[in-house]
Write a protein that holds these residues in place. Structure first.
Motif, short mmCIF file in Angstrom:
data_model
loop_
_atom_site.label_atom_id
_atom_site.label_comp_id
_atom_site.label_asym_id
_atom_site.label_seq_id
_atom_site.Cartn_x
_atom_site.Cartn_y
_atom_site.Cartn_z
N GLY A 185 -7.79 58.16 -72.01
CA GLY A 185 -8.00 57.04 -71.61
C GLY A 185 -9.45 56.22 -71.49
N GLY A 186 -8.88 55.22 -71.01
CA GLY A 186 -9.91 54.04 -70.59
C GLY A 186 -9.56 52.89 -70.29
N ASP A 187 -11.02 52.04 -69.89
CA ASP A 187 -10.87 50.69 -70.00
C ASP A 187 -10.24 50.46 -68.59
OD1 ASP A 187 -12.63 49.44 -72.15
OD2 ASP A 187 -10.73 49.85 -73.31
N ILE A 188 -11.13 50.97 -67.70
CA ILE A 188 -10.23 50.80 -66.06
C ILE A 188 -11.03 50.45 -65.59
CG2 ILE A 188 -9.76 51.93 -64.00
CD1 ILE A 188 -7.42 52.62 -66.32
N MET A 189 -10.14 49.22 -64.98
CA MET A 189 -11.27 47.40 -64.83
C MET A 189 -10.55 47.52 -63.18
SD MET A 189 -13.23 46.66 -67.75
CE MET A 189 -13.25 46.12 -68.34
N ILE A 190 -11.88 46.77 -62.35
CA ILE A 190 -11.06 45.28 -61.41
C ILE A 190 -11.73 44.64 -61.82
CG2 ILE A 190 -12.14 44.67 -58.98
CD1 ILE A 190 -13.74 47.20 -58.55
N HIS A 191 -10.33 43.43 -61.80
CA HIS A 191 -10.21 41.78 -62.99
C HIS A 191 -9.18 41.25 -61.69
CE1 HIS A 191 -5.89 43.31 -64.38
NE2 HIS A 191 -6.88 44.16 -64.33
N GLY A 192 -9.29 40.14 -62.51
CA GLY A 192 -8.68 38.91 -62.04
C GLY A 192 -6.98 39.36 -62.84
N ILE A 193 -6.55 38.05 -63.08
CA ILE A 193 -5.23 37.65 -63.54
C ILE A 193 -4.99 37.53 -64.64
CG2 ILE A 193 -2.98 36.31 -63.49
CD1 ILE A 193 -3.60 36.29 -60.16
N ALA A 194 -4.51 37.32 -65.22
CA ALA A 194 -4.45 37.38 -67.06
C ALA A 194 -5.33 36.00 -67.39
CB ALA A 194 -3.32 38.16 -67.61
N ASN A 195 -5.39 35.62 -68.23
CA ASN A 195 -6.17 33.99 -68.20
C ASN A 195 -5.20 33.10 -68.64
OD1 ASN A 195 -8.94 34.69 -67.78
ND2 ASN A 195 -9.50 35.51 -69.97
N GLY A 196 -4.93 31.96 -67.85
CA GLY A 196 -4.15 31.00 -67.78
C GLY A 196 -2.73 31.69 -67.20
N TRP A 197 -3.08 32.83 -65.99
CA TRP A 197 -2.10 32.56 -65.17
C TRP A 197 -2.25 33.05 -63.34
CZ3 TRP A 197 2.89 31.95 -66.38
CH2 TRP A 197 3.66 32.53 -68.12
N GLY A 198 -3.77 32.43 -63.79
CA GLY A 198 -4.53 32.77 -62.64
C GLY A 198 -3.55 31.20 -61.42
N TRP A 199 -2.79 30.87 -61.44
CA TRP A 199 -1.98 30.02 -61.41
C TRP A 199 -1.06 30.52 -59.96
CZ3 TRP A 199 3.47 30.00 -61.98
CH2 TRP A 199 3.51 30.58 -62.80
N ILE A 200 -0.62 31.91 -60.03
CA ILE A 200 0.44 32.79 -59.63
C ILE A 200 -0.56 33.52 -58.37
CG2 ILE A 200 1.52 33.35 -61.45
CD1 ILE A 200 0.76 36.31 -61.33
N GLY A 201 -1.44 32.93 -58.84
CA GLY A 201 -2.95 33.34 -57.51
C GLY A 201 -1.71 35.05 -56.13
N GLY A 202 -1.68 35.03 -55.39
CA GLY A 202 -1.34 36.19 -54.55
C GLY A 202 -0.26 36.21 -54.80
N LEU A 203 0.57 36.02 -55.64
CA LEU A 203 1.90 36.22 -55.66
C LEU A 203 2.24 37.86 -56.94
CD1 LEU A 203 4.01 33.22 -56.60
CD2 LEU A 203 3.88 34.93 -54.41
N HIS A 204 0.73 37.79 -57.11
CA HIS A 204 0.55 39.23 -58.24
C HIS A 204 0.86 40.23 -57.40
CE1 HIS A 204 -2.94 40.75 -57.71
NE2 HIS A 204 -3.38 39.87 -56.71
N ARG A 205 0.32 40.26 -55.99
CA ARG A 205 1.07 41.53 -55.45
C ARG A 205 2.05 41.64 -55.01
NH1 ARG A 205 -3.51 38.15 -52.00
NH2 ARG A 205 -4.82 37.96 -52.99
N ALA A 206 3.24 41.22 -55.80
CA ALA A 206 4.49 41.64 -54.80
C ALA A 206 4.73 42.47 -55.78
CB ALA A 206 5.67 40.51 -55.66
N TRP A 207 3.90 43.53 -56.91
CA TRP A 207 4.53 44.35 -57.17
C TRP A 207 2.99 45.08 -58.14
CZ3 TRP A 207 5.74 39.29 -59.85
CH2 TRP A 207 4.87 38.87 -60.73
N ASP A 208 2.76 46.14 -58.42
CA ASP A 208 2.35 47.19 -59.71
C ASP A 208 2.22 46.82 -60.88
OD1 ASP A 208 0.90 47.71 -57.33
OD2 ASP A 208 1.98 49.74 -56.72
N TRP A 209 1.57 46.09 -61.46
CA TRP A 209 1.45 45.78 -62.95
C TRP A 209 0.83 45.73 -63.90
CZ3 TRP A 209 -1.79 41.86 -64.48
CH2 TRP A 209 -2.73 41.53 -63.70
N THR A 210 -0.74 46.67 -63.62
CA THR A 210 -1.67 46.71 -64.65
C THR A 210 -1.15 47.92 -65.31
OG1 THR A 210 -3.17 47.86 -62.38
CG2 THR A 210 -3.03 45.58 -62.76
N ASN A 211 -2.02 47.86 -66.58
CA ASN A 211 -1.78 49.33 -66.96
C ASN A 211 -2.58 51.24 -66.30
OD1 ASN A 211 -0.26 48.79 -69.14
ND2 ASN A 211 -1.95 47.77 -70.27
#
Length: 181
Positions: free
Chosen positions: A128-154
């Motif tokens: 595999g590859g494309d392991i990044m440090i990134h923000g939230i999916a474009n258009g969903w930034g308004w959820i802010g810190g709520l994204h930390r409620a679960w591990d969701w990336t690939n």
């Protein structure tokens, strides 16, 4: 029966709408990337502690910023193969950046290294590859810190959009990153 049909139809329309919104926003991109901070303010090392869900930026051994993060959906253990949704562990570097990422800005982690490739190939898998440090999916930034409620990336390391803008400006290409359990 009509009521159940209406509920199912409404959920289907909502799901199609969310998928369409996400696809459209992925094309929009992240907007203009922030300028790099002065060299005297930049980090010279990154540490990620997966068990604490914490990313730290360091300069001369001192923590200058700290962020809570979300990880891959199966965060425990070292990334073994493409699709396992694990965040790798080990020593890497930030080797390039993507201002047009589908997630708000992204810094690429140099996974897989030679050892990672050899381990995956010996098991008959792609690393595999494309392991990044990134923000939230474009258009969903308004959820802010709520994204930390679960591990969701690939397998990536996710922060809020405001945080990735700060990290982007403080982390030059070539910065070493250590990811530990």
């Amino acid at each position: 029966m009509k009521r159940i049909f209406r509920i199912v139809a409404a959920l289907a329309v909502l799901a199609v709408g969310l998928v369409g919104y996400t696809a459209a926003m992925a094309r929009v991109g992240s907007g203009a990337a922030p300028e790099m901070a002065a060299e005297s303010e930049q980090a010279d090392e990154i540490r990620v502690d997966k068990s604490d869900r914490r990313l730290e930026l360091l300069r001369a051994g001192e923590v200058i910023r700290s962020y809570a993060v979300s990880l891959g959906a199966a965060p425990e253990g070292h990334k073994a193969r493409e699709g396992d949704e694990r965040t790798p562990t080990g020593r890497y570097v930030i080797d390039w950046r993507n201002p047009n990422s589908i997630a708000h800005l992204s810094l690429h982690i140099s996974y897989p290294n030679a050892e990672d490739r050899a381990r995956a190939e010996a098991a008959g898998h792609s690393p595999g590859g494309d392991i990044m440090i990134h923000g939230i999916a474009n258009g969903w930034g308004w959820i802010g810190g709520l994204h930390r409620a679960w591990d969701w990336t690939n397998g990536c390391i996710a922060v809020t959009d405001a945080e990735i803008r700060e990290i982007w400006s403080l982390v030059p290409d070539g910065t070493p990153i250590t990811i530990s359990e």
